[in-house]
Each structure stands twice: as C-alpha cells, then as structure tokens.
Design a protein around this motif. Structure first.
Motif, PDB file in Angstrom:
ATOM      1  N   ARG A 110       0.851  -1.196   0.000  1.00 59.16           N
ATOM      2  CA  ARG A 110       0.000   0.000   0.000  1.00 59.16           C
ATOM      3  C   ARG A 110       0.880   1.238   0.000  1.00 59.16           C
ATOM      4  O   ARG A 110       2.086   1.188   0.299  1.00 59.16           O
ATOM      5  CB  ARG A 110      -0.912   0.004   1.233  1.00 59.16           C
ATOM      6  CG  ARG A 110      -0.141  -0.014   2.537  1.00 59.16           C
ATOM      7  CD  ARG A 110      -0.982   0.399   3.722  1.00 59.16           C
ATOM      8  NE  ARG A 110      -0.260   0.310   4.994  1.00 59.16           N
ATOM      9  CZ  ARG A 110       0.582   1.224   5.449  1.00 59.16           C
ATOM     10  NH1 ARG A 110       0.850   2.305   4.736  1.00 59.16           N
ATOM     11  NH2 ARG A 110       1.194   1.071   6.621  1.00 59.16           N
ATOM     12  N   ALA A 111       0.271   2.378  -0.306  1.00 55.19           N
ATOM     13  CA  ALA A 111       1.002   3.643  -0.263  1.00 55.19           C
ATOM     14  C   ALA A 111       1.390   3.984   1.171  1.00 55.19           C
ATOM     15  O   ALA A 111       0.635   3.736   2.116  1.00 55.19           O
ATOM     16  CB  ALA A 111       0.136   4.758  -0.851  1.00 55.19           C
ATOM     17  N   ALA A 112       2.582   4.540   1.323  1.00 55.11           N
ATOM     18  CA  ALA A 112       3.031   4.986   2.641  1.00 55.11           C
ATOM     19  C   ALA A 112       2.321   6.270   3.041  1.00 55.11           C
ATOM     20  O   ALA A 112       1.910   7.077   2.190  1.00 55.11           O
ATOM     21  CB  ALA A 112       4.532   5.218   2.632  1.00 55.11           C
ATOM     22  N   THR A 113       2.162   6.468   4.338  1.00 57.73           N
ATOM     23  CA  THR A 113       1.600   7.702   4.873  1.00 57.73           C
ATOM     24  C   THR A 113       2.550   8.247   5.940  1.00 57.73           C
ATOM     25  O   THR A 113       3.521   7.590   6.336  1.00 57.73           O
ATOM     26  CB  THR A 113       0.219   7.461   5.514  1.00 57.73           C
ATOM     27  OG1 THR A 113       0.390   6.682   6.714  1.00 57.73           O
ATOM     28  CG2 THR A 113      -0.701   6.717   4.545  1.00 57.73           C
ATOM     29  N   GLU A 114       2.254   9.442   6.440  1.00 52.28           N
ATOM     30  CA  GLU A 114       3.106  10.045   7.466  1.00 52.28           C
ATOM     31  C   GLU A 114       3.128   9.197   8.736  1.00 52.28           C
ATOM     32  O   GLU A 114       4.086   9.254   9.512  1.00 52.28           O
ATOM     33  CB  GLU A 114       2.624  11.464   7.762  1.00 52.28           C
ATOM     34  CG  GLU A 114       2.825  12.421   6.589  1.00 52.28           C
ATOM     35  CD  GLU A 114       2.373  13.834   6.903  1.00 52.28           C
ATOM     36  OE1 GLU A 114       1.952  14.076   8.064  1.00 52.28           O
ATOM     37  OE2 GLU A 114       2.451  14.699   6.009  1.00 52.28           O
ATOM     38  N   ALA A 115       2.098   8.378   8.931  1.00 55.81           N
ATOM     39  CA  ALA A 115       2.052   7.512  10.116  1.00 55.81           C
ATOM     40  C   ALA A 115       3.069   6.378  10.059  1.00 55.81           C
ATOM     41  O   ALA A 115       3.282   5.676  11.058  1.00 55.81           O
ATOM     42  CB  ALA A 115       0.643   6.935  10.275  1.00 55.81           C
ATOM     43  N   ASP A 116       3.722   6.202   8.895  1.00 57.82           N
ATOM     44  CA  ASP A 116       4.700   5.129   8.725  1.00 57.82           C
ATOM     45  C   ASP A 116       6.113   5.548   9.098  1.00 57.82           C
ATOM     46  O   ASP A 116       7.056   4.773   8.906  1.00 57.82           O
ATOM     47  CB  ASP A 116       4.693   4.630   7.275  1.00 57.82           C
ATOM     48  CG  ASP A 116       3.439   3.840   6.944  1.00 57.82           C
ATOM     49  OD1 ASP A 116       3.124   2.899   7.696  1.00 57.82           O
ATOM     50  OD2 ASP A 116       2.776   4.167   5.942  1.00 57.82           O
ATOM     51  N   LEU A 117       6.293   6.743   9.634  1.00 55.02           N
ATOM     52  CA  LEU A 117       7.638   7.230   9.934  1.00 55.02           C
ATOM     53  C   LEU A 117       8.393   6.271  10.849  1.00 55.02           C
ATOM     54  O   LEU A 117       9.550   5.922  10.568  1.00 55.02           O
ATOM     55  CB  LEU A 117       7.572   8.617  10.573  1.00 55.02           C
ATOM     56  CG  LEU A 117       8.913   9.185  11.058  1.00 55.02           C
ATOM     57  CD1 LEU A 117       9.896   9.319   9.895  1.00 55.02           C
ATOM     58  CD2 LEU A 117       8.701  10.530  11.743  1.00 55.02           C
ATOM     59  N   GLN A 118       7.785   5.846  11.927  1.00 57.68           N
ATOM     60  CA  GLN A 118       8.469   4.962  12.858  1.00 57.68           C
ATOM     61  C   GLN A 118       8.816   3.630  12.211  1.00 57.68           C
ATOM     62  O   GLN A 118       9.894   3.067  12.443  1.00 57.68           O
ATOM     63  CB  GLN A 118       7.633   4.739  14.114  1.00 57.68           C
ATOM     64  CG  GLN A 118       8.334   3.934  15.212  1.00 57.68           C
ATOM     65  CD  GLN A 118       9.589   4.611  15.744  1.00 57.68           C
ATOM     66  OE1 GLN A 118       9.710   5.844  15.710  1.00 57.68           O
ATOM     67  NE2 GLN A 118      10.545   3.819  16.216  1.00 57.68           N
ATOM     68  N   HIS A 119       7.900   3.112  11.384  1.00 52.29           N
ATOM     69  CA  HIS A 119       8.169   1.856  10.673  1.00 52.29           C
ATOM     70  C   HIS A 119       9.403   2.007   9.780  1.00 52.29           C
ATOM     71  O   HIS A 119      10.291   1.147   9.770  1.00 52.29           O
ATOM     72  CB  HIS A 119       6.971   1.462   9.812  1.00 52.29           C
ATOM     73  CG  HIS A 119       5.729   1.181  10.588  1.00 52.29           C
ATOM     74  ND1 HIS A 119       4.488   1.628  10.193  1.00 52.29           N
ATOM     75  CD2 HIS A 119       5.533   0.503  11.738  1.00 52.29           C
ATOM     76  CE1 HIS A 119       3.578   1.224  11.058  1.00 52.29           C
ATOM     77  NE2 HIS A 119       4.195   0.541  12.007  1.00 52.29           N
ATOM     78  N   LEU A 120       9.454   3.112   9.024  1.00 47.81           N
ATOM     79  CA  LEU A 120      10.591   3.338   8.138  1.00 47.81           C
ATOM     80  C   LEU A 120      11.884   3.492   8.935  1.00 47.81           C
ATOM     81  O   LEU A 120      12.935   2.975   8.544  1.00 47.81           O
ATOM     82  CB  LEU A 120      10.361   4.589   7.287  1.00 47.81           C
ATOM     83  CG  LEU A 120       9.459   4.453   6.057  1.00 47.81           C
ATOM     84  CD1 LEU A 120       9.309   5.804   5.371  1.00 47.81           C
ATOM     85  CD2 LEU A 120      10.013   3.424   5.078  1.00 47.81           C
ATOM     86  N   TYR A 121      11.799   4.210  10.032  1.00 46.58           N
ATOM     87  CA  TYR A 121      12.994   4.451  10.844  1.00 46.58           C
ATOM     88  C   TYR A 121      13.547   3.139  11.398  1.00 46.58           C
ATOM     89  O   TYR A 121      14.771   2.908  11.366  1.00 46.58           O
ATOM     90  CB  TYR A 121      12.655   5.411  11.978  1.00 46.58           C
ATOM     91  CG  TYR A 121      13.836   5.735  12.867  1.00 46.58           C
ATOM     92  CD1 TYR A 121      14.940   6.424  12.368  1.00 46.58           C
ATOM     93  CD2 TYR A 121      13.846   5.354  14.204  1.00 46.58           C
ATOM     94  CE1 TYR A 121      16.023   6.723  13.183  1.00 46.58           C
ATOM     95  CE2 TYR A 121      14.924   5.643  15.022  1.00 46.58           C
ATOM     96  CZ  TYR A 121      16.010   6.324  14.505  1.00 46.58           C
ATOM     97  OH  TYR A 121      17.087   6.618  15.306  1.00 46.58           O
ATOM     98  N   GLU A 122      12.680   2.266  11.875  1.00 47.94           N
ATOM     99  CA  GLU A 122      13.126   0.979  12.406  1.00 47.94           C
ATOM    100  C   GLU A 122      13.770   0.138  11.316  1.00 47.94           C
ATOM    101  O   GLU A 122      14.793  -0.523  11.541  1.00 47.94           O
ATOM    102  CB  GLU A 122      11.954   0.231  13.041  1.00 47.94           C
ATOM    103  CG  GLU A 122      11.396   0.882  14.293  1.00 47.94           C
ATOM    104  CD  GLU A 122      12.412   0.964  15.427  1.00 47.94           C
ATOM    105  OE1 GLU A 122      13.305   0.083  15.487  1.00 47.94           O
ATOM    106  OE2 GLU A 122      12.325   1.900  16.240  1.00 47.94           O
ATOM    107  N   MET A 123      13.200   0.160  10.116  1.00 46.12           N
ATOM    108  CA  MET A 123      13.791  -0.597   9.015  1.00 46.12           C
ATOM    109  C   MET A 123      15.121   0.007   8.586  1.00 46.12           C
ATOM    110  O   MET A 123      16.080  -0.715   8.285  1.00 46.12           O
ATOM    111  CB  MET A 123      12.814  -0.671   7.840  1.00 46.12           C
ATOM    112  CG  MET A 123      11.647  -1.612   8.083  1.00 46.12           C
ATOM    113  SD  MET A 123      10.583  -1.843   6.634  1.00 46.12           S
ATOM    114  CE  MET A 123       9.577  -0.372   6.731  1.00 46.12           C
ATOM    115  N   ALA A 124      15.193   1.341   8.560  1.00 48.38           N
ATOM    116  CA  ALA A 124      16.431   2.020   8.155  1.00 48.38           C
ATOM    117  C   ALA A 124      17.586   1.654   9.077  1.00 48.38           C
ATOM    118  O   ALA A 124      18.725   1.496   8.628  1.00 48.38           O
ATOM    119  CB  ALA A 124      16.212   3.528   8.132  1.00 48.38           C
ATOM    120  N   LYS A 125      17.300   1.508  10.366  1.00 44.94           N
ATOM    121  CA  LYS A 125      18.352   1.142  11.315  1.00 44.94           C
ATOM    122  C   LYS A 125      18.846  -0.286  11.098  1.00 44.94           C
ATOM    123  O   LYS A 125      19.928  -0.644  11.574  1.00 44.94           O
ATOM    124  CB  LYS A 125      17.835   1.296  12.748  1.00 44.94           C
ATOM    125  CG  LYS A 125      17.593   2.739  13.168  1.00 44.94           C
ATOM    126  CD  LYS A 125      17.381   2.855  14.667  1.00 44.94           C
ATOM    127  CE  LYS A 125      16.176   2.079  15.141  1.00 44.94           C
ATOM    128  NZ  LYS A 125      15.949   2.234  16.599  1.00 44.94           N
TER     129      LYS A 125
END
Length: 343
Positions: A6-21
């Motif tokens: 699905r399309a990402a939303t601003e609520a996905d910030l924490q999800h992205l940050y955890e994956m980026a780490k």
C-alpha cells in the motif's frame, strides 16, 4: 495471513525508521535519520496527490503490511525521473585503446568515466524486507508491485528505468570501492559520505569529484575486485531484475561500485505481461489445492493503489478471485483489476 503493498503515509515514519536502522549501511534511499525520512514521506504524499499526467520529479513510497496484525514488514520506492532538480551521477566503465608502433604493441585500459546518463530516467529502489520475512515470495511481491504501479500510471514515468544495487561493504561497514576512488578526494569515509548523501543530496559530488577519467588499473586490488559486484544480500534482487529484463550496461554506483541495471520501461516483464480484467465473482472454491492460479493482483490509483497475491480464475469473459484477496484489496464484483502471473 495476507500481506498487501500500500502507499506509505506520514504515520509510517516509525516503521521506516526501524527498518532504516536495520539496513547495515550503504542504503542511500533509506537513511536512519528521522528528518530525512519525514522529508521522504512528505515528498511521497505530494506525489500521490499531484494531478496531471506527465513525468515529474515524483517519488512514491510503499509499505508491505500484514493485514492480520497491522505490522509493517517491508518497503520500496519508485522515482518518476531522477536528476531533474540536480545532477545524478554514475560511473560508466569505458575503454581506451592505444598503439605503439615502436613497441609493436596495443594497450587497452579500462576507465571509469563520471556520467549523468541516468538523468531523466525512472528508478526503482529503496526495497527493504524484514529479515524474518524473506520467504514466501514477499520480496518478489515488493519488487514487482513497483512495476504494476508504473504500468497503471504509465504516463508518469520515463521510457527507460534503472535500479542501483548496493555494492560490496566490508565487515567494518566500509566500501573498498569508495576507499580506492572517491575517498581519496573527499576526506571522509564511506559511511560519512553515504549518510551525507542520503540527508543532503549529492551536490557535494559535483563540487569535489574529479571530472577526469579514472584508470581502473591504478586502483587497489580490493577496489577493482568489487566493481559491478552486488552486495551478497543483493544477489537475489539482481536475479529478479534480470528476470524482469534488466541488464547491466557497465554503469556502477559512484559510492560503492555496485551495478546499475537498466531496462526499457515497456519491456519490463511485469509491465509487458500484466492484463486488466473485470471481476465477475468472489469464489471461495479458489485457493491452494482447490483451483485457480496464484497471481499478483493490483487495484486502485495513486494513494489507493494496492497489491497482493490472489487466486485468479477465468470466469465469463472476466475473472474470479478468492475471498481473502478480495477482502484485503477491497475487491467487489464489477471492479476492474490488474493481474500478472507469479513466477
């Protein structure tokens, strides 16, 4: 259990940050920096919301979600056209042949030439899948969802598409290619340069990178050995790209020397083979050991675009889909969906 893209939303910030780490470095499109990731999500929101039907400087971010738990387990990105608002650099491997009459010998030297040949092309990138989910075809679902998005918004993308594969990173998080080439001119190690690029863009490359060709024979053995070689974790991704029709045409990343794969957009296999069909029925007789064929199924446009695996069967000049896929994607009889074989 059903996973959707699905399309990402601003609520996905924490999800992205955890994956980026969790990427381990060298992943420019997914920096472990909240400010940079917030900017990405804001840019993606603007791209999804933009009207018009032409190529622009758009970036789209997608998430892999487990619909049973709501957990986000992966992400991927698509860029409509790179280099429209700043240079996009690659190295192109070329050759220079010289002949000496006195020696009676011909010398051929392989050379790295700084290039902006990728400017204006579309890019697929930013793919990350949680290590615990690297089975069951979820990596393929992530990767191929991008091509279905391109197909269903074709005028928003260029005639050619490329993908940069992460290059070889050593155990200390360094890059033999960077150390052997650019690191000599920048006064910073690979991790520092990669992080700076992810946060601020690559204008500093234009400012500091030498414009003259680099003779490969003058590099260290370690630097030469990794040119055009993907990171071990990217070998499966390289095979998937090759299956889609991408090929390596002697372009490499300026940071880590990883291969850049290119393809004609309309000749990407998932773009070429996908078809549209009207849903005639939701059939609970479809599924594993029941009937139908498991395929990638896509619905919606822009922010409403979603993809999942589903069981599909021909039905009355249209198709039937299984209830789980229909529920995950909000499919009802009478809707037109896009589907393509799983391979």
């Amino acid at each position: 259990m059903t996973h959707i893209i699905r399309a990402a939303t601003e609520a996905d910030l924490q999800h992205l940050y955890e994956m980026a780490k969790s990427t381990g470095g060298g992943f420019t499109n997914l920096p472990p920096d909240r400010k940079a990731l917030t900017a990405k999500l804001e840019r993606a929101a603007a791209a999804f919301a933009r009207g018009g039907d032409e190529v622009n400087d758009d970036m789209f971010v997608f998430m892999l979600e487990d619909t049973a738990t709501g957990d986000v387990r992966g992400t991927c990105q698509v860029f409509s056209a790179v280099g429209l608002k700043g240079p996009f650099y690659s190295y192109r491997i070329g050759a220079l042949t010289q002949h000496s009459e006195e020696l009676g010998r011909t010398f051929r030297a392989d050379i790295l030439n700084l290039s902006t040949d990728m400017e204006g092309l579309s890019e697929v990138g930013g793919l990350f899948l949680h290590p615990g989910e690297r089975s069951g075809g979820l990596g393929m679902l992530l990767a191929r969802s991008r091509y279905l998005f391109i197909r269903n918004h074709r005028n928003r993308f260029a005639e050619k598409t490329f993908a940069e594969l992460r290059g070889v990173i050593d155990e200390a998080g360094g890059s033999p290619f960077w150390d052997g080439v650019a690191g000599r001119f920048f006064g910073m190690n690979f991790q520092e340069a990669d992080e700076f690029n992810a946060k601020h863009g690559n204008q500093f490359i234009a400012d500091l990178m030498p414009k003259h060709p680099v003779y490969i024979a003058m590099l260290t053995d370690h630097a030469r050995a990794v040119i055009g070689v993907p990171h071990p974790s990217g070998r499966a991704a390289m095979r998937m790209l090759e299956n889609e029709g991408f090929a390596w045409e002697n372009y490499v990343d300026i940071f880590d020397g990883g291969p850049t794969m290119t393809a004609r957009t309309d000749q990407i296999r998932s773009v070429r083979e996908a078809v549209d069909a009207e849903v005639r029925a939701i059939d609970d007789k479809l599924g594993d050991h029941k009937g139908g064929e498991k395929r990638l199924v896509a619905v919606g446009k822009m922010i409403d675009f979603k993809v999942a695996y589903g069981w599909v069967d021909a039905r009355d000049e249209g198709i039937a889909v299984d209830p789980a896929c229909a529920a995950a994607l909000g499919i009802e009889p009478g809707m037109t969906i896009t589907h393509v074989a799983r391979w």
